[in-house]
Write a protein that holds these residues in place. Sequence first.
Motif, PDB file in Angstrom:
ATOM      1  N   LEU A  83       0.835  -1.203   0.000  1.00  0.00           N
ATOM      2  CA  LEU A  83       0.000   0.000   0.000  1.00  0.00           C
ATOM      3  C   LEU A  83       0.869   1.252   0.000  1.00  0.00           C
ATOM      4  N   ALA A  84       0.301   2.358  -0.509  1.00  0.00           N
ATOM      5  CA  ALA A  84       1.054   3.610  -0.567  1.00  0.00           C
ATOM      6  C   ALA A  84       0.096   4.794  -0.474  1.00  0.00           C
ATOM      7  N   TYR A  85       0.657   5.966  -0.201  1.00  0.00           N
ATOM      8  CA  TYR A  85      -0.122   7.202  -0.184  1.00  0.00           C
ATOM      9  C   TYR A  85       0.792   8.375  -0.516  1.00  0.00           C
ATOM     10  N   TYR A  86       0.196   9.489  -0.898  1.00  0.00           N
ATOM     11  CA  TYR A  86       0.889  10.764  -1.018  1.00  0.00           C
ATOM     12  C   TYR A  86      -0.164  11.860  -1.039  1.00  0.00           C
ATOM     13  N   ILE A  87       0.264  13.090  -0.796  1.00  0.00           N
ATOM     14  CA  ILE A  87      -0.644  14.242  -0.849  1.00  0.00           C
ATOM     15  C   ILE A  87      -0.339  15.019  -2.126  1.00  0.00           C
ATOM     16  N   GLU A  88      -1.376  15.259  -2.929  1.00  0.00           N
ATOM     17  CA  GLU A  88      -1.206  15.885  -4.235  1.00  0.00           C
ATOM     18  C   GLU A  88      -1.944  17.221  -4.272  1.00  0.00           C
ATOM     19  N   LEU A  89      -1.293  18.237  -4.853  1.00  0.00           N
ATOM     20  CA  LEU A  89      -1.904  19.556  -5.028  1.00  0.00           C
ATOM     21  C   LEU A  89      -1.954  19.864  -6.516  1.00  0.00           C
ATOM     22  N   ASN A  90      -3.137  20.223  -7.033  1.00  0.00           N
ATOM     23  CA  ASN A  90      -3.371  20.453  -8.462  1.00  0.00           C
ATOM     24  C   ASN A  90      -4.076  21.772  -8.703  1.00  0.00           C
ATOM     25  N   GLN A  91      -3.697  22.477  -9.736  1.00  0.00           N
ATOM     26  CA  GLN A  91      -4.477  23.625 -10.200  1.00  0.00           C
ATOM     27  C   GLN A  91      -3.942  24.058 -11.566  1.00  0.00           C
ATOM     28  N   THR A  92      -4.850  24.570 -12.393  1.00  0.00           N
ATOM     29  CA  THR A  92      -4.459  25.025 -13.718  1.00  0.00           C
ATOM     30  C   THR A  92      -3.507  26.225 -13.632  1.00  0.00           C
ATOM     31  N   ASN A  93      -2.556  26.272 -14.554  1.00  0.00           N
ATOM     32  CA  ASN A  93      -1.654  27.423 -14.660  1.00  0.00           C
ATOM     33  C   ASN A  93      -2.270  28.547 -15.483  1.00  0.00           C
ATOM     34  N   SER A  94      -3.513  28.323 -15.964  1.00  0.00           N
ATOM     35  CA  SER A  94      -4.215  29.344 -16.765  1.00  0.00           C
ATOM     36  C   SER A  94      -5.604  29.589 -16.183  1.00  0.00           C
ATOM     37  N   PRO A  95      -5.676  30.186 -15.001  1.00  0.00           N
ATOM     38  CA  PRO A  95      -6.979  30.392 -14.352  1.00  0.00           C
ATOM     39  C   PRO A  95      -7.848  31.374 -15.136  1.00  0.00           C
ATOM     40  N   ASN A  96      -9.159  31.078 -15.163  1.00  0.00           N
ATOM     41  CA  ASN A  96     -10.081  31.914 -15.938  1.00  0.00           C
ATOM     42  C   ASN A  96     -10.887  32.887 -15.077  1.00  0.00           C
ATOM     43  N   ASP A  97     -10.668  32.891 -13.771  1.00  0.00           N
ATOM     44  CA  ASP A  97     -11.359  33.855 -12.904  1.00  0.00           C
ATOM     45  C   ASP A  97     -10.543  34.047 -11.625  1.00  0.00           C
ATOM     46  N   ASP A  98     -11.016  34.952 -10.772  1.00  0.00           N
ATOM     47  CA  ASP A  98     -10.272  35.275  -9.546  1.00  0.00           C
ATOM     48  C   ASP A  98     -10.176  34.078  -8.605  1.00  0.00           C
ATOM     49  N   GLN A  99     -11.292  33.342  -8.448  1.00  0.00           N
ATOM     50  CA  GLN A  99     -11.288  32.197  -7.538  1.00  0.00           C
ATOM     51  C   GLN A  99     -10.187  31.209  -7.913  1.00  0.00           C
ATOM     52  N   ASN A 100     -10.091  30.872  -9.189  1.00  0.00           N
ATOM     53  CA  ASN A 100      -9.067  29.925  -9.632  1.00  0.00           C
ATOM     54  C   ASN A 100      -7.659  30.523  -9.535  1.00  0.00           C
ATOM     55  N   LEU A 101      -7.551  31.835  -9.725  1.00  0.00           N
ATOM     56  CA  LEU A 101      -6.249  32.492  -9.597  1.00  0.00           C
ATOM     57  C   LEU A 101      -5.765  32.438  -8.145  1.00  0.00           C
TER      58      LEU A 101
END
Length: 698
Positions: A83-101
């Motif tokens: 078994l294995a685990y890890y913590i992953e963080l993801n987000q687009t480098n081209s956000p289309n609004d303030d929330q995503n930025l």
Amino acid sequence: MLDYFDYQKLVYEAFLDKRNQDNRFNFSVRQKASKGAEKNYFIGTEKGMYFSTTLWNIKVGYPGSAGDLINVIFSYTQKNTRLAYYIELNQTNSPNDDQNLWALNLIKDLEPIVKDSLGLKKKSNPSQKICNYKSKSRQDAYSTTEELMYDVFQDLEILMPIVNRNITRIKEMHPEFFAHQLTNEEFELQQSKLRERLEKFSTKKDTSQKGSEEVKKSDKYIVTENKALNQILFGPPGTGKTYKTIEKAISIIHPDFDLSQDRNQIKAEYNRLVENGQIVFTTFHQSMSYEDFIEGIKPVEPEKEGDPINYKVELGIFRRLCVNAAFDLIQSQESKETEEVLDFSILYDNYSEKVQEQIFNNETVELESKSGGKVIVESISAQGNFIVKHPEGMRTYTISKPRLSKLNTAIKNLNDVSNINDQFREIIGGSNSSAYWAVLNAIRKETKKVKKIKGQRSFTFEEKLEVVNGHQNYKNLKGKAYVLIIDEINRGNVSQIFGELITLIEEDKRLGKEEELQVQLPYSKKTFGVPANLYIIGTMNTADRSVEALDAALRRRFSFEEMPPSYGLEELNGVVGGVQLSNLLKTINGRIEMLLDKDHLIGHSYFVKVKNIRDLQLVFQNKILPLLQEYFFGDYGKIGLILGTKFFEEETKNKTVQLKSFFDYGDDGFEERKIYRLKDLSRMNEEDFKTAIIDLIQ
């Protein structure tokens, strides 16, 4: 290889246990499922051999996005054997609004911190469309979920405060940023949807018998409400914490009770459980002590006028409830020793009634002593004790039921007693050995059958205490639930009140558990443990003292449930004076949080009974304004920033008041300064008050 479904189930169970101990660990579960994934607990695919969960609600969205911004990923390794685990963080480098930025800025800011605190398995690549990086797990592979989850929780303990600090920092610059840890309400809603899906799926015919068995087994892991043994409801004043404890206590004792009924019916059930002794309500205060809560030495009123005051160990609120709860467990599987104590209790009651009747008829009741002499029963006291004396003597002796019961249990044959003083004193202490022998001998000669009437009587607390004191093995015993409600738990010195018992309330330290612990109490010298069927519900007003200020030992042993103001209540939908009550409360609280903090908000309960402008005027006069003055220590400037100018009036200056001169200290214009006072709302006419309220929310 651990089956994919079993892997999810074990991770889910571990998270649930952790969350029940500490609700900072609210976690996400799968809400909807496509064909083939109906029985899954988490987002993921069996084909991909992974699944994930998150502890945060951070809205993100972009083409191709899946999952959440911060995910704990569970997978397999070494050809699916470990078994294995890890913590992953993801987000687009081209956000289309303030929330995503803002979300992108968050994980970019976190990357160097995660690298330093946890280590990185994979770094982000600025040239790629997605900003993605992964933490390094503490081991490369795990053989059991127990080992794996231990390390997962270690990493999350480090990560949670880091993420939350950075979210707060961004929100200070951009209050519209939607990001927070999952709340209790969000957690419960997701659990409810998961339960509905699993129940729905379990009713469908499964072509695989194995699949049917797995669905059936999984039901026991689903909970819709936190049933932690020790929990605290915390929040600002007026959020319904004490109100909620009634429902929680009932649901613990009777899980099937319909809490959607009229409040009067709920209160009637609560009162019934209080009368039955299954619920005890108390309030902590600064004078509450260990002696009040556990046990202490207290004076006892003399049975006869002129007798000296005696002192004895008096059981406190908590220990008395523990005795009742433990006795209930013991009753489920009565032992020979328990039967003896209870049978003797009935014999004692029968014999004392008989003796009392003889005395009432002016008959002399003589009992034979060990030496062949006589002892006379003079009376039966109001406490049910035998008052005896020697025929030629003037001094009387009190023979109590609890001490006789101890002798009855310890000595099987009175004729075998060779040294009555030494043997009796070793068991019950004190003197009067010959008098105790005489009464016990007389009771044992009674031939009434106790088995026939046993089920028709209730047991006194002293009888229960005697049984509990003599019982040792609580393993696998089941009984009714008992609940102790402690209102304002943070107003008392919890460490002092609980004393050494702060350890015993832990779930795995309870009686009958694998790590069971018992301690010797300081006053009675009795061995004591906390039964597993006793629940503790506390309430805490955060305006009195913040959660962080509580003893760390207390926080670790309680599950905390936040109760913030609820703006969606039906009672707050009403419009009074041209203003919706929910909007009014939300506006006031928004300004309080900006000037102070969320611990000092105003609860919804102040407004739920407001029906007209007069009610609202009285609430402001008697509740809201005094609270604000307390919060801000009479700083009318800050209170004015919340309420506006319409609640204030300029005070007419007293021309006769003048400041004295004091060396070279100038008056700095104090004599010209304007003085403001809060208006007396009880004298304000309705139109002026309406104007003030409308001005407040603008």
